[in-house]
Design an enzyme around this catalytic site. Structure first.
Site, PDB file in Angstrom:
ATOM      1  N   ASP A   8       1.019  -1.268  -0.027  1.00  0.00           N
ATOM      2  CA  ASP A   8      -0.175   0.066   0.269  1.00  0.00           C
ATOM      3  C   ASP A   8       0.859   1.283  -0.185  1.00  0.00           C
ATOM      4  O   ASP A   8       2.421   0.988  -0.128  1.00  0.00           O
ATOM      5  CB  ASP A   8      -0.998  -0.108   1.211  1.00  0.00           C
ATOM      6  CG  ASP A   8      -0.517   0.308   2.426  1.00  0.00           C
ATOM      7  OD1 ASP A   8       0.804   0.336   2.528  1.00  0.00           O
ATOM      8  OD2 ASP A   8      -1.219   0.268   3.550  1.00  0.00           O
ATOM      9  N   HIS A   9       0.384   2.296   0.470  1.00  0.00           N
ATOM     10  CA  HIS A   9       1.094   3.700   0.410  1.00  0.00           C
ATOM     11  C   HIS A   9       2.096   3.741   1.180  1.00  0.00           C
ATOM     12  O   HIS A   9       3.136   4.480   1.171  1.00  0.00           O
ATOM     13  CB  HIS A   9       0.109   4.723   0.456  1.00  0.00           C
ATOM     14  CG  HIS A   9      -0.762   4.597   1.364  1.00  0.00           C
ATOM     15  ND1 HIS A   9      -1.698   3.811   1.408  1.00  0.00           N
ATOM     16  CD2 HIS A   9      -0.841   5.239   2.849  1.00  0.00           C
ATOM     17  CE1 HIS A   9      -2.539   3.727   2.553  1.00  0.00           C
ATOM     18  NE2 HIS A   9      -2.122   4.657   3.410  1.00  0.00           N
ATOM     19  N   CYS A  65       3.339  -2.896   3.976  1.00  0.00           N
ATOM     20  CA  CYS A  65       2.457  -1.816   4.241  1.00  0.00           C
ATOM     21  C   CYS A  65       3.299  -1.050   5.319  1.00  0.00           C
ATOM     22  O   CYS A  65       4.492  -1.051   5.254  1.00  0.00           O
ATOM     23  CB  CYS A  65       1.205  -2.326   4.774  1.00  0.00           C
ATOM     24  SG  CYS A  65       1.314  -3.443   6.272  1.00  0.00           S
ATOM     25  N   GLY A  66       2.605  -0.118   6.204  1.00  0.00           N
ATOM     26  CA  GLY A  66       3.289   0.810   6.879  1.00  0.00           C
ATOM     27  C   GLY A  66       3.815  -0.031   8.298  1.00  0.00           C
ATOM     28  O   GLY A  66       5.172   0.369   8.174  1.00  0.00           O
ATOM     29  N   THR A  67       3.199  -1.055   8.579  1.00  0.00           N
ATOM     30  CA  THR A  67       3.985  -1.847   9.784  1.00  0.00           C
ATOM     31  C   THR A  67       4.181  -3.359   9.443  1.00  0.00           C
ATOM     32  O   THR A  67       5.044  -4.023  10.055  1.00  0.00           O
ATOM     33  CB  THR A  67       2.770  -1.786  11.044  1.00  0.00           C
ATOM     34  OG1 THR A  67       1.524  -2.326  10.487  1.00  0.00           O
ATOM     35  CG2 THR A  67       2.447  -0.316  11.448  1.00  0.00           C
ATOM     36  N   ILE A  69       1.824  -5.126   9.732  1.00  0.00           N
ATOM     37  CA  ILE A  69       0.773  -5.972  10.464  1.00  0.00           C
ATOM     38  C   ILE A  69      -0.506  -6.301   9.746  1.00  0.00           C
ATOM     39  O   ILE A  69      -1.116  -7.233   9.747  1.00  0.00           O
ATOM     40  CB  ILE A  69       0.475  -5.544  11.665  1.00  0.00           C
ATOM     41  CG1 ILE A  69       1.688  -5.407  12.644  1.00  0.00           C
ATOM     42  CG2 ILE A  69      -0.488  -5.991  12.638  1.00  0.00           C
ATOM     43  CD1 ILE A  69       1.942  -4.513  13.911  1.00  0.00           C
ATOM     44  N   GLY A  70      -1.214  -5.008   9.318  1.00  0.00           N
ATOM     45  CA  GLY A  70      -2.384  -5.048   8.301  1.00  0.00           C
ATOM     46  C   GLY A  70      -2.243  -5.909   7.361  1.00  0.00           C
ATOM     47  O   GLY A  70      -3.169  -6.702   7.083  1.00  0.00           O
ATOM     48  N   HIS A  98      10.626 -23.186  10.260  1.00  0.00           N
ATOM     49  CA  HIS A  98       9.895 -23.759  11.043  1.00  0.00           C
ATOM     50  C   HIS A  98       8.218 -23.601  10.749  1.00  0.00           C
ATOM     51  O   HIS A  98       7.507 -24.590  10.928  1.00  0.00           O
ATOM     52  CB  HIS A  98      10.053 -23.184  12.450  1.00  0.00           C
ATOM     53  CG  HIS A  98      11.090 -23.733  13.298  1.00  0.00           C
ATOM     54  ND1 HIS A  98      11.610 -23.563  14.297  1.00  0.00           N
ATOM     55  CD2 HIS A  98      12.198 -24.446  12.634  1.00  0.00           C
ATOM     56  CE1 HIS A  98      12.565 -24.009  14.929  1.00  0.00           C
ATOM     57  NE2 HIS A  98      13.082 -24.627  13.581  1.00  0.00           N
ATOM     58  N   HIS A 133       8.336 -30.144  12.312  1.00  0.00           N
ATOM     59  CA  HIS A 133       7.586 -29.024  11.720  1.00  0.00           C
ATOM     60  C   HIS A 133       6.289 -29.379  10.904  1.00  0.00           C
ATOM     61  O   HIS A 133       5.213 -28.415  11.024  1.00  0.00           O
ATOM     62  CB  HIS A 133       8.160 -27.847  11.301  1.00  0.00           C
ATOM     63  CG  HIS A 133       9.545 -27.723  12.533  1.00  0.00           C
ATOM     64  ND1 HIS A 133       9.176 -26.916  13.353  1.00  0.00           N
ATOM     65  CD2 HIS A 133      10.953 -27.819  12.286  1.00  0.00           C
ATOM     66  CE1 HIS A 133      10.400 -26.745  14.185  1.00  0.00           C
ATOM     67  NE2 HIS A 133      11.218 -27.222  13.400  1.00  0.00           N
TER      68      HIS A 133
END
Ligand code: RB5
Length: 145
Positions: A8-9, A65-67, A69-70, A98, A133
């Site tokens: 994203d941006h 993305c920025g983090t 996370i999203g 793993h 695993h």
């Protein structure tokens, strides 16, 4: 190996650098956007990259993305996706060894481009370890059923 990429941006500059880096390394990069720095909703891009993995067009994916996370939250809603948001070298390597992660999510506002390229290299160069695993990753898939 074919690798799907998207952002994203918040991750546009990182995505451009990662795409160029992977191309220079000889990977075939499928760019799912965005193609210019405009504000978009990260789940729309996460799904595009995730579907390149689940339809077997690509083996691995990178989302920025920025983090990070999203993108990871959205991608992990797609059946068959194991997306990992990573900011450090150890996690980028071990999520392949793993967890057999198939998408690496990075934060363009969290790490610099140099670190991002190193994490991408670790991610694409590290195979799944298998062994003990396999059953654990299978148990993740079982949750989807
Ligand atoms: C966009 O401003 C930002 O929310 C997004 O890039 C990402 O960080 C979400 O997790």
């Amino acid at each position: 190996m074919k690798i799907a990429i998207g952002c994203d941006h918040g991750g546009f500059e990182h995505k451009c650098a990662i795409s160029e880096h992977l191309n220079n390394r000889g990977f075939e990069v499928i760019d799912c956007g965005i193609y210019e720095k405009v504000s978009v909703d990260y789940p729309d891009i996460a799904v595009k990259v995730a579907e390149k993995i689940t339809d077997k067009t690509c083996e691995l994916g990178i989302l920025v993305c920025g983090t990070g996370i999203g993108m990871s939250m959205a991608a992990n809603k797609v059946k068959g996706i194991r997306a990992a948001a990573c900011s450090d070298h150890f996690s980028a390597k071990y999520t392949r060894l793993h967890n057999d992660a198939n998408i690496l999510c990075l934060g363009g506002r969290v790490i610099g481009i140099g670190t991002a390229l190193e994490l991408v290299d670790l991610f694409v160069d590290t195979p799944f370890e298998g062994g003990r695993h396999i059953n654990r990753v299978q148990k993740i898939s079982n949750i989807e059923k």
